[in-house]
Design a protein around this motif. Structure first.
Motif, PDB file in Angstrom:
ATOM      1  N   THR A 157      11.383   2.019  -5.843  1.00 26.75           N
ATOM      2  CA  THR A 157      11.808   1.916  -4.441  1.00 26.75           C
ATOM      3  C   THR A 157      11.136   3.029  -3.637  1.00 26.75           C
ATOM      4  N   THR A 158      10.454   2.635  -2.569  1.00 30.38           N
ATOM      5  CA  THR A 158       9.806   3.593  -1.678  1.00 30.38           C
ATOM      6  C   THR A 158      10.582   3.623  -0.370  1.00 30.38           C
ATOM      7  N   SER A 196       0.808  -1.223   0.000  1.00 30.17           N
ATOM      8  CA  SER A 196       0.000   0.000   0.000  1.00 30.17           C
ATOM      9  C   SER A 196       0.843   1.276   0.000  1.00 30.17           C
ATOM     10  N   TRP A 197       1.967   1.299   0.728  1.00 25.00           N
ATOM     11  CA  TRP A 197       2.762   2.523   0.759  1.00 25.00           C
ATOM     12  C   TRP A 197       3.335   2.881  -0.613  1.00 25.00           C
ATOM     13  N   PRO A 198       3.944   1.948  -1.348  1.00 24.42           N
ATOM     14  CA  PRO A 198       4.386   2.298  -2.704  1.00 24.42           C
ATOM     15  C   PRO A 198       3.224   2.736  -3.591  1.00 24.42           C
ATOM     16  N   THR A 258      10.712  -2.249  -2.193  1.00 25.86           N
ATOM     17  CA  THR A 258      11.064  -2.311  -3.606  1.00 25.86           C
ATOM     18  C   THR A 258      10.035  -3.110  -4.393  1.00 25.86           C
ATOM     19  N   ILE A 259       9.817  -2.677  -5.636  1.00 25.69           N
ATOM     20  CA  ILE A 259       8.982  -3.402  -6.591  1.00 25.69           C
ATOM     21  C   ILE A 259       9.838  -3.678  -7.813  1.00 25.69           C
ATOM     22  N   THR A 268       3.097   6.366  -5.636  1.00 31.90           N
ATOM     23  CA  THR A 268       3.017   6.412  -7.091  1.00 31.90           C
ATOM     24  C   THR A 268       1.676   6.974  -7.563  1.00 31.90           C
ATOM     25  N   TYR A 269       0.591   6.632  -6.877  1.00 29.21           N
ATOM     26  CA  TYR A 269      -0.723   7.137  -7.247  1.00 29.21           C
ATOM     27  C   TYR A 269      -0.769   8.661  -7.095  1.00 29.21           C
TER      28      TYR A 269
END
Length: 303
Positions: free
Chosen positions: A131-132, A85-87, A121-122, A91-92
């Protein structure tokens, strides 16, 4: 269910958005001074039937670096779901508002703070696509403030520090410092601080100490919390008055009727703190033949 500490940890930024700049030293990151603040809807829901909300979202204006979005998340414990949810939030919001996004996580324990500070990381292990990196404040980097002058120097920061140190062994000294620091503070300034600290402590034992400090050190102050404390005191006073009246009444009636009052009866009556039970004993005292009969549920007055 959202807890009161959770609400206090992020809503304090709505009340004092300048905190984001004041945390520069704590976070080891030079953040620009705030010149304007605009609340933004926290609803990140899209057309799909999935609701996503951040805790607090503010559009922060700066003097030289332009505006950015501040996402404040209050985190009471580790939550694996935040890995996704945080990333998404970052990004949203960047895609929707076309502004830089800063994610700030506020915690009340060291374990949760260490967990929240990990980069998310995604992508592939050898090549992360996104990376968040949350910024985290909590008991690991906010000061323990037990000096009144230091607390008065920056009350919002001292308030946030008190909330994040709710489980600190020195919390009694922290709360006493805050109550003294607020004594000469205008009610408009002290008001939100008193309530934020009360929320932040939740149902911890220290919450009762804060209530006592508000009732004594800040007795001049009017707030929902202080009024609640005073209402409780008035109710307790009325109950204590009923207890004293009924206990004295039961013994007085027995004495007037010439009935010998045993030590057992006197001790039981004076030691009782149930006003309804004392009232029944007082009624029975008018009809019994021995003092101990007032405790008998089959006494004539109850038939």
């Amino acid at each position: 269910m959202v807890s009161s500490p959770h609400e206090a940890m992020h809503r304090i930024f709505q009340e004092y958005p300048e905190l984001v700049s004041q945390l520069s030293g704590t976070l080891g990151l030079e953040l620009p001074p705030v010149v304007s603040v605009e609340p933004v809807t926290v609803d990140l829901t899209e057309t799909e039937p999935l609701e996503r909300r951040v805790d607090t979202l503010l559009r922060i204006g700066t003097e030289n670096d332009g505006p950015f979005l501040l996402v404040v998340e209050a985190q009471g414990k580790k939550d694996p779901g935040k890995t996704a949810s945080w990333p998404y939030y970052v990004t949203y919001l960047h895609n929707k508002h076309r502004l830089p996004v800063l994610l700030l996580v506020v915690c009340q324990d060291h374990g949760t703070a260490a967990w929240a500070a990990r980069p998310l990381t995604i992508g592939l292990p050898q090549w992360p696509t996104v990376t968040t990196r949350p910024l985290v404040v909590g008991p690991h980097n906010l000061p323990v403030i037990t000096d009144v002058a230091e607390a008065r120097k920056d009350l919002p920061l001292a308030t946030l520090a008190a909330i994040t140190h709710a489980d600190n062994p020195d919390v009694d000294a922290i709360l006493k410092t805050m109550s003294v620091a607020l004594r000469d503070t205008p009610e408009s300034v002290a008001g939100p601080i008193v309530e934020f600290i009360a929320q932040g402590l939740g149902n911890r034992p220290a919450a009762q100490q804060w209530r006592n400090l508000v009732a004594v050190d800040l007795s001049f102050y009017t707030s929902p919390l202080s009024e609640e404390i005073r209402d409780e005191g008035r109710v307790e006073g009325r109950v204590e008055g009923r207890i004293e009246t009924c206990a004295e009444g039961a013994l007085l009636i027995l004495g007037i009727r010439g009935i010998e009052i045993t030590d057992t009866t006197r001790d039981k009556v004076t030691g009782c703190d149930d006003p309804e039970l004392l009232r029944r004993w007082m009624v029975r005292a008018a009809v019994v033949t021995t003092s101990d009969q007032i405790f008998d549920d089959e006494a004539p007055a109850d038939r």
